[in-house]
Enzyme design. Structure first.
Site: not given
Ligand code: NAD
Length: 287
Positions: A120, A53, A97
């Site tokens: 997200d 990422k 994460q």
């Protein structure tokens, strides 16, 4: 007949578009869109995802800031960092994460993220916006699935889509997106009875079960499109670890199009994360 959808290429094109738009954003606002990535503990798979990422942010001109916290980080410490990032005007996206260590309540941490920075798309506010068909930040993998479908199907409206899996991060949001496009959506899961017969009616199959080669060729209607979200690490007899999807695509020569694993949905997830970070940065200026 069957087309293998090149997720890598489609993701590359999306990243090129985002890169151009990021350049314009930087010129207009005098700062780069910025993503904060928080990793707690030392899960090797998470470490790989975070590095990918960060690397792709770099490619697109998005500033990324990594926070690598020890595995014994407690909830108040993590919450404090999230609150600090929420109020930092130079940070536009915050990504925690997953999975988090078991002693941390992941849902509570996701709830602590400012919905406007929730790249997200897992915050209840964004999930609610998605369910009610309102604009918000949409989860990256489901968004990537829809983009792949749009490359092979002109009109989603009226198609019968079967989603396998009902998780909050893939199955449910993908079903909501398909519903919004006026597909007739059947959501299936581990307790569904007669799954093969349900899938046999589908024009579109989105498999997100995490069960290697669950979906067989004889489940697939001629001309259907198969999007394989599943990724399972499987050790082969020679000791090599390979990534395996939920669909036995080698049995699906009669499908119209299928996504490979790897190289299908996976690359789209990161590309959509970059697109969401740019979107969050724009929202921070325009509401
Ligand atoms: P999850 O474990 O949270 O959910 C799996 C869902 O599948 C559950 O709803 C369960 O009921 C259902 N299911 C499991 N086995 C089934 C079966 N035999 N028949 C019918 N339904 C079944 O998983 P998740 O987080 O939604 O991820 C699903 C898969 O997608 C995993 O392999 C994951 O690694 C992969 N994934 C890929 C990406 C990507 O970027 N490509 C992103 C997220 C998840």
């Amino acid at each position: 007949m069957r087309k293998v959808i090149d997720g890598k290429q489609i993701a590359r094109e999306l990243i090129e578009t985002v890169t151009l738009e990021v350049r314009g954003f930087r010129e207009r606002h005098g700062l780069a869109p910025a993503l904060a990535v928080i990793l707690v503990g030392e899960d090797p798979a998470s470490d790989v995802y975070v590095r990918q990422k960060v690397k792709q942010c770099d490619v697109a001109g998005i500033r990324s800031v990594e926070y690598r916290l020890p595995k014994d980080t407690d909830e108040p410490m993590l919450r404090q960092l999230i609150h600090r990032l929420n109020s930092d005007k130079t940070v536009h996206g915050i990504l925690v994460q997953l999975p988090l260590p078991a002693h941390i309540d992941a849902a509570a941490m996701l709830d602590a993220i400012d919905p406007g920075k929730d790249v997200d798309g897992f915050h209840p506010v964004n999930m609610g916006r998605l369910s009610s068909g309102n604009e918000g930040l949409t989860p990256c993998t489901p968004l990537g699935c829809l983009m792949l479908l749009d490359t092979v199907i002109d009109e989603l409206r009226g198609k019968h889509a079967v989603v396998i899996g009902k998780s909050n991060i893939v199955g449910k949001p993908v079903a909501m997106l398909l519903l919004e496009r006026e597909c007739t959506v059947t959501v299936t899961h581990i307790a569904t009875r007669g799954l093969p017969d349900i899938v046999r009616h589908a024009d579109i199959v989105v498999a997100a079960a995490g069960s290697p080669s669950l979906v067989r060729g004889d489940w697939i209607k001629r001309g259907a499109v198969v999007i394989d979200v599943g990724i399972t690490r499987v050790q082969r007899a020679d000791g090599k670890t390979v990534l395996v999807g939920d669909c036995a695509i080698e049995e699906m020569a009669h499908a119209a199009a299928v996504t490979p694993v790897p190289g299908g949905v996976g690359p789209m997830t990161i590309a959509c994360l970059l697109a969401n970070t740019l979107k969050a940065a724009r929202m921070s200026f325009h509401g």
